[in-house]
Design a protein around this motif. Structure first.
Motif, PDB file in Angstrom:
ATOM      1  N   ARG A 122       0.841  -1.184   0.000  1.00 36.26           N
ATOM      2  CA  ARG A 122       0.000   0.000   0.000  1.00 36.26           C
ATOM      3  C   ARG A 122       0.882   1.242   0.000  1.00 36.26           C
ATOM      4  O   ARG A 122       2.043   1.194   0.403  1.00 36.26           O
ATOM      5  N   ILE A 123       0.312   2.341  -0.465  1.00 35.80           N
ATOM      6  CA  ILE A 123       0.990   3.629  -0.419  1.00 35.80           C
ATOM      7  C   ILE A 123       0.095   4.594   0.361  1.00 35.80           C
ATOM      8  O   ILE A 123      -1.127   4.568   0.212  1.00 35.80           O
ATOM      9  N   PHE A 124       0.719   5.399   1.225  1.00 38.92           N
ATOM     10  CA  PHE A 124      -0.002   6.373   2.029  1.00 38.92           C
ATOM     11  C   PHE A 124       0.667   7.735   1.861  1.00 38.92           C
ATOM     12  O   PHE A 124       1.886   7.841   1.922  1.00 38.92           O
ATOM     13  N   VAL A 125      -0.161   8.767   1.668  1.00 40.80           N
ATOM     14  CA  VAL A 125       0.334  10.133   1.531  1.00 40.80           C
ATOM     15  C   VAL A 125      -0.524  11.025   2.423  1.00 40.80           C
ATOM     16  O   VAL A 125      -1.749  10.916   2.413  1.00 40.80           O
ATOM     17  N   GLU A 126       0.139  11.871   3.200  1.00 44.80           N
ATOM     18  CA  GLU A 126      -0.603  12.841   4.000  1.00 44.80           C
ATOM     19  C   GLU A 126       0.163  14.147   4.003  1.00 44.80           C
ATOM     20  O   GLU A 126       1.367  14.182   3.752  1.00 44.80           O
ATOM     21  N   GLY A 127      -0.563  15.228   4.251  1.00 45.03           N
ATOM     22  CA  GLY A 127       0.092  16.515   4.261  1.00 45.03           C
ATOM     23  C   GLY A 127      -0.878  17.647   4.463  1.00 45.03           C
ATOM     24  O   GLY A 127      -2.035  17.443   4.848  1.00 45.03           O
ATOM     25  N   LYS A 128      -0.381  18.851   4.161  1.00 46.30           N
ATOM     26  CA  LYS A 128      -1.186  20.054   4.314  1.00 46.30           C
ATOM     27  C   LYS A 128      -0.979  20.949   3.101  1.00 46.30           C
ATOM     28  O   LYS A 128       0.153  21.249   2.728  1.00 46.30           O
ATOM     29  N   VAL A 129      -2.107  21.350   2.493  1.00 49.18           N
ATOM     30  CA  VAL A 129      -2.088  22.232   1.328  1.00 49.18           C
ATOM     31  C   VAL A 129      -2.303  23.662   1.798  1.00 49.18           C
ATOM     32  O   VAL A 129      -3.183  23.929   2.615  1.00 49.18           O
ATOM     33  N   ILE A 130      -1.498  24.575   1.279  1.00 43.76           N
ATOM     34  CA  ILE A 130      -1.651  25.991   1.580  1.00 43.76           C
ATOM     35  C   ILE A 130      -1.987  26.703   0.276  1.00 43.76           C
ATOM     36  O   ILE A 130      -1.209  26.670  -0.676  1.00 43.76           O
ATOM     37  N   SER A 131      -3.176  27.292   0.262  1.00 39.75           N
ATOM     38  CA  SER A 131      -3.662  28.011  -0.908  1.00 39.75           C
ATOM     39  C   SER A 131      -4.806  28.904  -0.480  1.00 39.75           C
ATOM     40  O   SER A 131      -5.418  28.686   0.570  1.00 39.75           O
ATOM     41  N   ALA A 132      -5.111  29.908  -1.308  1.00 36.98           N
ATOM     42  CA  ALA A 132      -6.233  30.782  -1.005  1.00 36.98           C
ATOM     43  C   ALA A 132      -7.547  30.005  -0.988  1.00 36.98           C
ATOM     44  O   ALA A 132      -8.455  30.324  -0.237  1.00 36.98           O
ATOM     45  N   ASN A 133      -7.648  28.969  -1.810  1.00 37.34           N
ATOM     46  CA  ASN A 133      -8.855  28.155  -1.887  1.00 37.34           C
ATOM     47  C   ASN A 133      -8.491  26.685  -1.729  1.00 37.34           C
ATOM     48  O   ASN A 133      -8.728  25.872  -2.612  1.00 37.34           O
ATOM     49  N   ALA A 134      -7.910  26.318  -0.587  1.00 40.33           N
ATOM     50  CA  ALA A 134      -7.443  24.948  -0.374  1.00 40.33           C
ATOM     51  C   ALA A 134      -8.581  23.943  -0.370  1.00 40.33           C
ATOM     52  O   ALA A 134      -8.418  22.812  -0.815  1.00 40.33           O
ATOM     53  N   ALA A 135      -9.752  24.338   0.116  1.00 33.78           N
ATOM     54  CA  ALA A 135     -10.871  23.396   0.205  1.00 33.78           C
ATOM     55  C   ALA A 135     -11.372  22.963  -1.173  1.00 33.78           C
ATOM     56  O   ALA A 135     -11.939  21.885  -1.316  1.00 33.78           O
ATOM     57  N   GLY A 136     -11.169  23.769  -2.194  1.00 33.35           N
ATOM     58  CA  GLY A 136     -11.635  23.436  -3.538  1.00 33.35           C
ATOM     59  C   GLY A 136     -10.635  22.677  -4.394  1.00 33.35           C
ATOM     60  O   GLY A 136     -10.905  22.369  -5.549  1.00 33.35           O
TER      61      GLY A 136
END
Length: 124
Positions: free
Chosen positions: A32-46
């Motif tokens: 299996r492959i797992f990726v996690e992180g945090k996106v920083i953007s003006a509209n990250a939820a979209g």
């Protein structure tokens, strides 16, 4: 009549057992492959985050309100890519082997099974 019926069943079985010409990923021993992180953007939820291997979609998700995300899927023998559908300005990861593509549209993931990105900054 019975011979024709028998031959049709035999031919049907051969057809079902023959390899098809569809593109299929080569999976490595139920890994299996797992990726996690945090996106920083003006509209990250979209933002639509996709984990791709050899042009095959493994997994996709959208980040939570705070920009965090988690993806997982079957591990393949080919290189994997993390795509956001937008240009990536910068990223920082715990694994040093991750690279930004030449056009900055995805992150190339080496042949490992777990990736953690402390931050990924993408264009709005």
């Amino acid at each position: 009549m019975k011979t024709i019926l028998f031959l049709s069943h035999v031919l049907s079985a051969f057809f079902l057992m023959s390899p098809n010409s569809c593109q299929q990923a080569e999976y490595s021993n139920d890994s299996r492959i797992f990726v996690e992180g945090k996106v920083i953007s003006a509209n990250a939820a979209g933002v639509q985050i996709k984990l791709i291997s050899d042009n095959i979609l493994i997994s996709e998700t959208k980040p939570l309100a705070d920009g965090t995300f988690k993806l997982g899927g079957p591990g393949t023998t080919a290189y994997k890519y993390l795509s956001f559908g937008k240009k990536i300005k910068s990223f920082s990861a715990i694994q040093p082997d991750c690279k930004l593509s030449y056009d900055s549209l995805y992150i190339v993931l080496p042949e490992k099974t777990y990736f953690k990105f402390t931050q990924i900054t993408i264009e709005p």
